[in-house]
Structure formats: structure tokens, C-alpha cells
Design a protein around this motif. Sequence first.
Motif, PDB file in Angstrom:
ATOM      1  N   ASN A 237       1.251  -1.232  -0.024  1.00  0.00           N
ATOM      2  CA  ASN A 237      -0.323   0.144   0.084  1.00  0.00           C
ATOM      3  C   ASN A 237       0.768   0.990   0.625  1.00  0.00           C
ATOM      4  N   GLY A 238       1.787   1.528   0.886  1.00  0.00           N
ATOM      5  CA  GLY A 238       3.095   2.549   0.898  1.00  0.00           C
ATOM      6  C   GLY A 238       3.366   2.704  -0.428  1.00  0.00           C
ATOM      7  N   GLY A 239       4.118   1.521  -1.387  1.00  0.00           N
ATOM      8  CA  GLY A 239       4.701   2.022  -2.268  1.00  0.00           C
ATOM      9  C   GLY A 239       3.538   2.340  -3.244  1.00  0.00           C
ATOM     10  N   TYR A 240       2.751   2.564  -2.851  1.00  0.00           N
ATOM     11  CA  TYR A 240       1.979   3.220  -4.262  1.00  0.00           C
ATOM     12  C   TYR A 240       2.279   4.138  -4.523  1.00  0.00           C
TER      13      TYR A 240
ATOM     14  N   VAL B 260       9.695  14.599  -4.031  1.00  0.00           N
ATOM     15  CA  VAL B 260      10.359  13.398  -2.940  1.00  0.00           C
ATOM     16  C   VAL B 260      11.509  13.413  -4.349  1.00  0.00           C
ATOM     17  N   ALA B 261      13.104  13.399  -3.671  1.00  0.00           N
ATOM     18  CA  ALA B 261      14.644  13.152  -4.652  1.00  0.00           C
ATOM     19  C   ALA B 261      13.878  11.601  -5.073  1.00  0.00           C
ATOM     20  N   ALA B 262      13.660  11.312  -4.543  1.00  0.00           N
ATOM     21  CA  ALA B 262      13.457   9.124  -4.817  1.00  0.00           C
ATOM     22  C   ALA B 262      12.549   8.844  -4.434  1.00  0.00           C
ATOM     23  N   GLY B 263      12.023   7.309  -5.280  1.00  0.00           N
ATOM     24  CA  GLY B 263      11.077   6.583  -4.222  1.00  0.00           C
ATOM     25  C   GLY B 263      11.257   5.335  -5.034  1.00  0.00           C
ATOM     26  N   VAL B 264      10.822   4.347  -4.006  1.00  0.00           N
ATOM     27  CA  VAL B 264      11.152   2.648  -4.015  1.00  0.00           C
ATOM     28  C   VAL B 264       9.821   2.559  -3.265  1.00  0.00           C
ATOM     29  N   ALA B 265       9.778   1.722  -3.799  1.00  0.00           N
ATOM     30  CA  ALA B 265       8.560   0.839  -3.907  1.00  0.00           C
ATOM     31  C   ALA B 265       9.277  -0.720  -3.369  1.00  0.00           C
ATOM     32  N   TYR B 266       8.392  -1.515  -2.347  1.00  0.00           N
ATOM     33  CA  TYR B 266       8.918  -3.123  -2.517  1.00  0.00           C
ATOM     34  C   TYR B 266       7.038  -3.457  -2.733  1.00  0.00           C
ATOM     35  N   TYR B 267       7.334  -4.415  -3.960  1.00  0.00           N
ATOM     36  CA  TYR B 267       6.014  -4.527  -3.779  1.00  0.00           C
ATOM     37  C   TYR B 267       4.660  -4.141  -4.044  1.00  0.00           C
ATOM     38  N   GLY B 268       5.603  -3.195  -4.276  1.00  0.00           N
ATOM     39  CA  GLY B 268       3.341  -2.286  -4.602  1.00  0.00           C
ATOM     40  C   GLY B 268       2.566  -2.040  -4.727  1.00  0.00           C
ATOM     41  N   ALA B 269       1.385  -2.043  -4.245  1.00  0.00           N
ATOM     42  CA  ALA B 269       0.389  -2.190  -5.008  1.00  0.00           C
ATOM     43  C   ALA B 269      -0.524  -1.551  -6.006  1.00  0.00           C
TER      44      ALA B 269
ATOM     45  N   PRO C  94      13.576   9.405 -10.247  1.00  0.00           N
ATOM     46  CA  PRO C  94      13.440   8.409 -10.296  1.00  0.00           C
ATOM     47  C   PRO C  94      13.728   7.270  -9.292  1.00  0.00           C
ATOM     48  N   VAL C  95      12.973   6.059  -9.791  1.00  0.00           N
ATOM     49  CA  VAL C  95      11.811   5.789  -8.682  1.00  0.00           C
ATOM     50  C   VAL C  95      12.557   3.956  -8.643  1.00  0.00           C
ATOM     51  N   LEU C  96      12.718   2.815  -8.085  1.00  0.00           N
ATOM     52  CA  LEU C  96      12.896   1.803  -7.984  1.00  0.00           C
ATOM     53  C   LEU C  96      12.162   0.889  -7.050  1.00  0.00           C
ATOM     54  N   ILE C  97      12.024   0.566  -8.196  1.00  0.00           N
ATOM     55  CA  ILE C  97      10.581  -1.460  -7.935  1.00  0.00           C
ATOM     56  C   ILE C  97      11.451  -1.978  -7.543  1.00  0.00           C
ATOM     57  N   LEU C  98      10.805  -2.867  -6.186  1.00  0.00           N
ATOM     58  CA  LEU C  98      11.564  -3.669  -6.160  1.00  0.00           C
ATOM     59  C   LEU C  98       9.765  -5.773  -5.534  1.00  0.00           C
ATOM     60  N   HIS C  99      10.227  -6.535  -6.385  1.00  0.00           N
ATOM     61  CA  HIS C  99       9.137  -7.175  -6.627  1.00  0.00           C
ATOM     62  C   HIS C  99       9.525  -8.317  -7.252  1.00  0.00           C
ATOM     63  N   ARG C 100       8.912  -9.423  -6.233  1.00  0.00           N
ATOM     64  CA  ARG C 100       9.146 -11.268  -6.516  1.00  0.00           C
ATOM     65  C   ARG C 100       7.868 -11.588  -7.938  1.00  0.00           C
TER      66      ARG C 100
ATOM     67  N   VAL D 246       0.484  -9.255  -4.515  1.00  0.00           N
ATOM     68  CA  VAL D 246       0.929  -8.416  -5.504  1.00  0.00           C
ATOM     69  C   VAL D 246       1.418  -8.618  -6.545  1.00  0.00           C
ATOM     70  N   PRO D 247       0.025  -9.051  -7.857  1.00  0.00           N
ATOM     71  CA  PRO D 247       0.910  -9.189  -8.989  1.00  0.00           C
ATOM     72  C   PRO D 247       1.780  -8.581  -9.709  1.00  0.00           C
ATOM     73  N   VAL D 248       3.169  -8.675 -10.538  1.00  0.00           N
ATOM     74  CA  VAL D 248       4.385  -8.656 -10.735  1.00  0.00           C
ATOM     75  C   VAL D 248       3.623  -7.291 -12.093  1.00  0.00           C
ATOM     76  N   ALA D 249       2.616  -8.155 -12.699  1.00  0.00           N
ATOM     77  CA  ALA D 249       2.367  -7.723 -13.804  1.00  0.00           C
ATOM     78  C   ALA D 249       2.854  -5.928 -13.821  1.00  0.00           C
ATOM     79  N   ALA D 250       1.429  -5.537 -12.607  1.00  0.00           N
ATOM     80  CA  ALA D 250       1.346  -3.462 -12.526  1.00  0.00           C
ATOM     81  C   ALA D 250       2.799  -2.683 -12.420  1.00  0.00           C
ATOM     82  N   ALA D 251       3.719  -3.684 -11.985  1.00  0.00           N
ATOM     83  CA  ALA D 251       5.136  -2.914 -11.953  1.00  0.00           C
ATOM     84  C   ALA D 251       5.899  -3.638 -12.864  1.00  0.00           C
ATOM     85  N   GLN D 252       5.722  -4.466 -13.923  1.00  0.00           N
ATOM     86  CA  GLN D 252       5.955  -4.529 -15.783  1.00  0.00           C
ATOM     87  C   GLN D 252       5.355  -3.330 -16.034  1.00  0.00           C
TER      88      GLN D 252
END
Length: 202
Positions: A133-136, A147-156, A179-185, A191-197
Amino acid sequence: MRRALAAFFITVLLLVPAARADETQVAVGVKQNMTAYLYTPDGPGPYPGVLLLHTSGGLNAADIAYAKQLVGQNYVVLVPAFMAAYSITGRTRQTTFTTFADPIYADFVSALDTLAHQPKVAGRKLGAIGFSNGGYFAMWLAATSKVAAGVAYYGALTGAATDRGLSRFRAVFTKDSAPVLILHRTSDGTVPVAAAQNLVSI
């Protein structure tokens, strides 16, 4: 969408012991009715600041432990209990992304201002890290350059299936976004990875 990993967050991936951190409870948000916890390193600083955003499970011990790890890397960390402020539970989590999305986003922008004015931050760069949720919201804040950068762990990123087309992110991500970094299995069954892709193609 810019996908470069900011040097600001290189240490996010390091596994480090939790450091001793001073904890202060503060009120944040547009109406100052959101409880948050501020963690600061020893020493005068100034240090960069991080807004740390929890999952749909609400603020828990894992979030605090992660905040203290960041303190050990000389970040000031602000952790708001944002779902509790709106009486949102895991069962009603979709309202985070619909009914309350704009007010929560505005509260986070206000919280970032609170963080920026902390004596140990003193105008240094700010970032956002969010889980599910917070990753969103971490992505939203980065997209709008709050922000100067954002990181999402398994973002919804679909907002718990309320926005499968990622219309919010398509509207706000530009070449000027942070810039952002998305970390997702790839095997994430919740939370399917397809949205991150799909977000990468914006």
C-alpha cells in the motif's frame, strides 16, 4: 519514466543491524491528526530524510525495525500511521486508493514538509520508501517530484485492483519525475508483478 536508481537510496538494500535511534511521536498531515514516529541518528547532522510508508496491514514492528536500520545508515526517518488516521483496515484497504487517496497524498506532502524542517534534516534531500500500500504512495510522490527518489517494495500499484490500467500513474509520471526503484518478486501471489512491469512502459 525515469528508472535510474538514485544514489540517495543505495544503502536501502544493505542488510545492517538496527541502530540505536531516538524516537519522537509527532502529529503530521494537513489537519495534524495523523500520528507518526520520527527516528533520528545520533549526532547533529544534517542528514537526508525518508518518509517510510507501511502496508495495508497497518504500522507494525517490522516497519519500526526497518526505520531503525535506515537510521544506522544516517537517515532521519518519519513513519506515519496513515491508515489508522482514516480508520482504514485491511478489509477496507481499497478506500486508501479511492475515497481517501487524495487526502492521504496531501497528508504525505504535508508530512514531508514536517520532515524537511527537522533540525537534523535542515533542507537535505528527502525520499519515500513504501511497502505494498505504501509503495503506491511512494511512487506517486516520486512521480510528482515531491521527493528526490522513491522506492516501492511489492507496491500495490493498481490500488488493490481499483485502477488496473494505472491511470493515476499514467497521468503523473513524466520525464521530469524523480527516479524510482521497484522491488517485486515475480512469484508474488498477493500483489501480482504485472502492474510493476506495466509501469515500466509508461
